[in-house]
Design a protein around this motif. Structure first.
Motif, PDB file in Angstrom:
ATOM      1  N   GLN A 225      29.722  26.951  45.768  1.00  0.00           N
ATOM      2  CA  GLN A 225      30.001  28.093  44.898  1.00  0.00           C
ATOM      3  C   GLN A 225      31.482  28.445  44.863  1.00  0.00           C
ATOM      4  N   ALA A 226      31.904  28.947  43.703  1.00  0.00           N
ATOM      5  CA  ALA A 226      33.254  29.492  43.536  1.00  0.00           C
ATOM      6  C   ALA A 226      33.145  31.007  43.420  1.00  0.00           C
ATOM      7  N   TYR A 227      34.198  31.699  43.857  1.00  0.00           N
ATOM      8  CA  TYR A 227      34.227  33.168  43.789  1.00  0.00           C
ATOM      9  C   TYR A 227      35.565  33.635  43.230  1.00  0.00           C
ATOM     10  N   ASN A 228      35.516  34.511  42.230  1.00  0.00           N
ATOM     11  CA  ASN A 228      36.730  35.163  41.736  1.00  0.00           C
ATOM     12  C   ASN A 228      37.171  36.231  42.730  1.00  0.00           C
ATOM     13  N   ILE A 229      38.471  36.236  43.043  1.00  0.00           N
ATOM     14  CA  ILE A 229      39.018  37.207  44.004  1.00  0.00           C
ATOM     15  C   ILE A 229      40.234  37.883  43.373  1.00  0.00           C
ATOM     16  N   ALA A 230      40.057  39.131  42.945  1.00  0.00           N
ATOM     17  CA  ALA A 230      41.162  39.889  42.358  1.00  0.00           C
ATOM     18  C   ALA A 230      40.871  41.370  42.541  1.00  0.00           C
ATOM     19  N   ASP A 231      41.885  42.201  42.322  1.00  0.00           N
ATOM     20  CA  ASP A 231      41.639  43.637  42.452  1.00  0.00           C
ATOM     21  C   ASP A 231      40.978  44.167  41.176  1.00  0.00           C
ATOM     22  N   ALA A 232      40.786  45.465  41.100  1.00  0.00           N
ATOM     23  CA  ALA A 232      40.016  46.053  40.000  1.00  0.00           C
ATOM     24  C   ALA A 232      40.884  46.387  38.790  1.00  0.00           C
ATOM     25  N   THR A 233      42.195  46.079  38.872  1.00  0.00           N
ATOM     26  CA  THR A 233      43.124  46.544  37.835  1.00  0.00           C
ATOM     27  C   THR A 233      44.013  45.425  37.303  1.00  0.00           C
ATOM     28  N   PRO A 234      43.520  44.674  36.288  1.00  0.00           N
ATOM     29  CA  PRO A 234      44.399  43.675  35.682  1.00  0.00           C
ATOM     30  C   PRO A 234      45.618  44.374  35.083  1.00  0.00           C
ATOM     31  N   LEU A 235      46.760  43.721  35.191  1.00  0.00           N
ATOM     32  CA  LEU A 235      48.015  44.372  34.816  1.00  0.00           C
ATOM     33  C   LEU A 235      48.940  43.325  34.206  1.00  0.00           C
ATOM     34  N   GLY A 236      49.666  43.712  33.153  1.00  0.00           N
ATOM     35  CA  GLY A 236      50.635  42.790  32.577  1.00  0.00           C
ATOM     36  C   GLY A 236      51.707  42.425  33.604  1.00  0.00           C
ATOM     37  N   PHE A 237      52.327  41.263  33.418  1.00  0.00           N
ATOM     38  CA  PHE A 237      53.343  40.800  34.374  1.00  0.00           C
ATOM     39  C   PHE A 237      54.490  41.804  34.473  1.00  0.00           C
ATOM     40  N   ARG A 238      54.931  42.259  33.309  1.00  0.00           N
ATOM     41  CA  ARG A 238      56.028  43.220  33.310  1.00  0.00           C
ATOM     42  C   ARG A 238      55.614  44.534  33.984  1.00  0.00           C
TER      43      ARG A 238
END
Length: 308
Positions: A225-238
């Motif tokens: 299995q693969a798992y996505n690991i990120a926080d709850a707030t996608p944010l633009g690079f800038r």
């Protein structure tokens, strides 16, 4: 198979890297024995992942329960496509060699570091991607195909390795202690011009949260299995870099049009991409949630005393 409550012996490729040091700390805190694998003298097993014969000689006589592949060849953030080529090779040939070494040590489990951009660079729209979405689509250009093939191959080798339980963690972009500091001198000297984000966002994960996810995968990851690991707030690079500037009291980056970054091929590709991920599966199966829900929170935890 859950191994929770029992200490495992773990071979960690990439132990002396920024992520590797955080993984070592998190695994040790959780009661596991960690042996580093790499070229530098501080590693318990000294070998180059790209040298198959030397690697197999180096692990001879060692036993490990689990092998973790967190090795990259990045000393600083990649700007041009060619800055990624050595890491691409570690993801393909290096992983193939590590699979053989893992088998030779009697390991039962292989946890590999994967990447959000394995879903492909470019605009994925607003819908958060899940692990069920296609991973490793063909890259639009030969250099991009080389990067994506690296991530596609690394996961495939882990999942198809005979007698090994392969688990992949698809991380967002790292920031935090050891990862964010590289931006500070650039901001200070105003050497980091960036385009506006428009509606583009990327997934981010604070690096100690990423390390905790590795522990969760070692202990609870389901084989194959693969798992996505990120926080709850996608944010633009800038937007992320502006948050770094505010946190450390540095000037905001200059605004430039996106096309101006074209010569910095890899940076241009990353900054033209829009991608967010759902991490519901990691929460459900690994019991992992980010301690820092957003870059703002994770950066605030790094803030030097006296800055408010």
């Amino acid at each position: 198979m859950t191994t929770n409550g029992t200490s495992q012996s773990i071979l960690l490729a990439g132990a002396s890297g920024v992520l590797g040091r955080h993984i070592t700390h998190a695994l040790t805190e959780a009661g596991h024995q960690v042996t580093g694998l790499g070229r530098s003298p501080e590693n318990g097993v000294r070998a180059d992942l790209m040298d198959r014969d030397a690697l197999l000689r180096a692990v001879e006589g060692h036993h490990f329960d689990t092998v973790v592949h967190a090795a990259t060849a990045l000393r600083k953030p990649p700007v041009r496509d060619r800055d990624m080529y050595a890491t691409d090779a570690l993801r393909t040939r290096g992983t193939a060699h590590l699979v053989e070494a893992a088998r030779a040590t009697g390991a039962r489990r292989l946890v590999v570091e994967s990447m959000a951009f394995g879903y492909g660079y470019g605009d994925h729209g607003d819908r958060p991607l899940t692990e069920g979405d296609p991973f490793g689509p063909r890259g639009a250009t030969p250099p991009l195909e080389r990067h994506i093939a690296g991530m596609r191959t690394k996961e495939r080798l882990a999942f198809e390795a005979e007698a090994l339980e392969g688990v992949a963690l698809r991380f967002g972009l790292f920031y935090g202690p050891g990862a964010t500091e590289a931006l500070l001198p650039l901001l200070r000297r105003r050497r980091l011009p960036l385009p506006g984000d428009r509606d583009r966002v990327l997934p981010w994960v604070e690096i100690t949260d990423a390390a905790r996810a590795v522990v969760a995968a070692v202990e609870h990851g389901r084989p194959g299995q693969a798992y996505n690991i990120a926080d709850a707030t996608p944010l633009g690079f800038r937007a992320h870099v502006e948050a770094v500037a505010r946190t450390f009291g540095l000037p905001e980056p200059m605004n430039v049009p996106l096309w101006l970054l074209k010569p910095m091929s890899y940076a241009h590709t990353v900054m033209s991409s829009r991608l967010s991920m759902s991490c519901a599966k990691a929460e459900r199966e690994l019991g992992w949630t980010p301690r820092y829900a957003s870059s703002h929170e994770g950066l605030a935890a790094m803030r030097p005393a006296g800055h408010h």
